[in-house]
Design an enzyme around this catalytic site. Structure first.
Site, PDB file in Angstrom:
ATOM      1  N   PRO A   1     -15.641 -29.731 -18.177  1.00 41.41           N
ATOM      2  CA  PRO A   1     -16.215 -28.483 -18.708  1.00 41.41           C
ATOM      3  C   PRO A   1     -16.484 -27.483 -17.597  1.00 41.41           C
ATOM      4  CG  PRO A   1     -17.848 -30.243 -18.715  1.00 41.41           C
ATOM      5  CD  PRO A   1     -16.552 -30.875 -18.339  1.00 41.41           C
TER       6      PRO A   1
ATOM      7  N   THR B   1     -17.755 -23.292 -17.294  1.00 42.00           N
ATOM      8  CA  THR B   1     -18.183 -22.073 -17.973  1.00 42.00           C
ATOM      9  C   THR B   1     -17.215 -20.934 -17.675  1.00 42.00           C
ATOM     10  OG1 THR B   1     -20.492 -22.741 -17.859  1.00 42.00           O
ATOM     11  CG2 THR B   1     -20.052 -20.400 -18.216  1.00 42.00           C
TER      12      THR B   1
ATOM     13  N   GLN C   1     -18.954 -29.717 -25.656  1.00 43.15           N
ATOM     14  CA  GLN C   1     -20.115 -30.003 -24.811  1.00 43.15           C
ATOM     15  C   GLN C   1     -21.305 -29.173 -25.278  1.00 43.15           C
ATOM     16  OE1 GLN C   1     -21.185 -28.496 -20.822  1.00 43.15           O
ATOM     17  NE2 GLN C   1     -20.683 -30.546 -20.085  1.00 43.15           N
TER      18      GLN C   1
ATOM     19  N   TYR D   1     -29.842 -28.608 -15.530  1.00 48.09           N
ATOM     20  CA  TYR D   1     -30.159 -27.919 -16.772  1.00 48.09           C
ATOM     21  C   TYR D   1     -31.216 -28.727 -17.534  1.00 48.09           C
ATOM     22  CZ  TYR D   1     -26.137 -25.200 -15.353  1.00 48.09           C
ATOM     23  OH  TYR D   1     -25.272 -24.411 -14.627  1.00 48.09           O
TER      24      TYR D   1
END
Length: 356
Positions: free
Chosen positions: A35, A37, A108, A176
């Site tokens: 993954p 962004t 995700q 996160y």
């Protein structure tokens, strides 16, 4: 098993592109798209460009696509309007394209935690509202905050199923929200979410597990390092890591995606195992390794490639995730398999500005 020659070095690579199964999900290869962004979804809606972007990797040898982080439906989850949300119609277009190319795709699910910016007046939600230099104040979660977020994760999981995803990944890495519960620096609570730092992430796993088919793999991504602190650790020993990951497994995780900056680095002193290797040893679950794979053209014919292959063949980990190299090389898997090194581009920072 095929044998190939790169710059005079004999390399066995066909084992990396044989069909495999991950927690019952058939894949065309052991390669995963990690993954990343991209912030290319206006108002949180994936577009036709999004679908083409993921399809391009699937049709060039990537067995499993893991999407960029998809924000769960809660105001605290994130602030960027171009980061995708779980809009079923938009994601259905994406999953259809990936499936048409013969690939599989996982969504995700993401909550930024303290990394959310209060640009719209909404404070970031965190475990303990620990002040950090240069960062705005945050809201320490309490009371009803927990069931509210559990419901948001559950709704996102239901939407992922409706949108045609083959698997779901929970983002519990890189500093996160869920990782902030695991990290002692950011979790200073004295209630059960502090005495057992894996408690809330495990509740999220259970909430998601309850909303997806029993046959759908549930992946959990975790890390030691944080985007803002590469030296950070959620576990100082294998035993401590085992307590966290066993909690994930008991809650319903099927696969562990162990994020580290360089796959070849040992996770703990006294053993050559990397983080994915320890995850598999401690839980018995299949694991995904990732970390600086293929960033330069020379990697394919190097000792690192041989090491990557051999460690997987010995069973240290099950799948291999590719990250930044796929930004400028959508066909990296196919080109590497065919020995077409001259067509592989070295990773450049400017690749992150591309979306094709």
């Amino acid at each position: 098993m095929g044998v190939k020659f790169y710059r005079g070095c004999m390399m066995t690579t066909s084992a990396l592109i044989e069909p495999v199964s991950l927690a019952g999900l058939p894949l065309t290869s052991q390669f995963v798209m990690a993954p990343m962004t991209r912030a290319q979804s206006p108002c949180g809606q994936p577009t036709e460009r999004t679908a083409a972007y993921y399809r391009r990797r699937a049709e060039n040898g990537v067995g499993l696509i893991i999407t960029e982080g998809v924000l769960i439906d809660h105001p605290s989850a994130g602030h960027e309007t171009d980061v995708p949300r779980m809009h079923e119609a938009g994601w259905r277009r994406v999953t259809d394209e990936v499936h048409a190319a013969g690939g599989k795709i996982a969504a995700q699910l993401w909550h930024l935690g303290s990394q959310r910016e209060p640009v719209d007046g909404v404070l970031a939600w965190t475990p303990s509202a620990v002040p950090e230099p240069g960062r705005p104040a945050t809201h320490a979660m309490a009371g009803r905050d927990f069931p509210v977020l559990l419901d948001a994760y559950a709704r996102a999981a239901r939407a992922a199923v409706s949108a045609g995803f083959d698997a779901v990944e929970i983002h519990a890495a890189h500093g996160y929200l869920l990782d902030e519960f695991l990290w002692p620096f950011t979790n200073r609570r004295t209630d059960r979410y502090g005495t057992d730092r894996a408690a809330f992430p495990a509740e999220v796993i259970r909430a998601v597990r309850a909303e997806i088919p029993s046959s759908m793999p549930l992946i959990v991504r975790f890390s030691q390092f944080k985007e803002r602190d590469y030296a950070a650790r959620i576990a100082e020993t294998p035993d401590e890591l085992g307590e966290i990951l066993t909690s994930f497994a008991s809650a319903g995780a099927d696969v562990l995606h162990a994020s580290q900056r360089r796959f070849w680095e040992p996770a703990f002193e006294g053993s050559p195992l990397n983080l994915a290797g320890w995850a598999k040893r401690l839980t018995g679950l299949p694991s995904i390794t990732v970390g600086s794979v293929g960033l330069t053209r020379d990697f394919v014919g190097s000792g690192r490639m041989t090491e990557l292959i051999e460690r997987r063949r010995r069973g240290e980990y099950d799948l291999i995730a590719l990250g930044r190299v796929l930004l400028g090389n959508p066909a990296w898997v196919r080109l590497a398999d065919e020995g077409r090194l001259a067509e592989i581009n070295d990773y450049r920072k400017t690749d992150e500005d591309q979306y094709w």
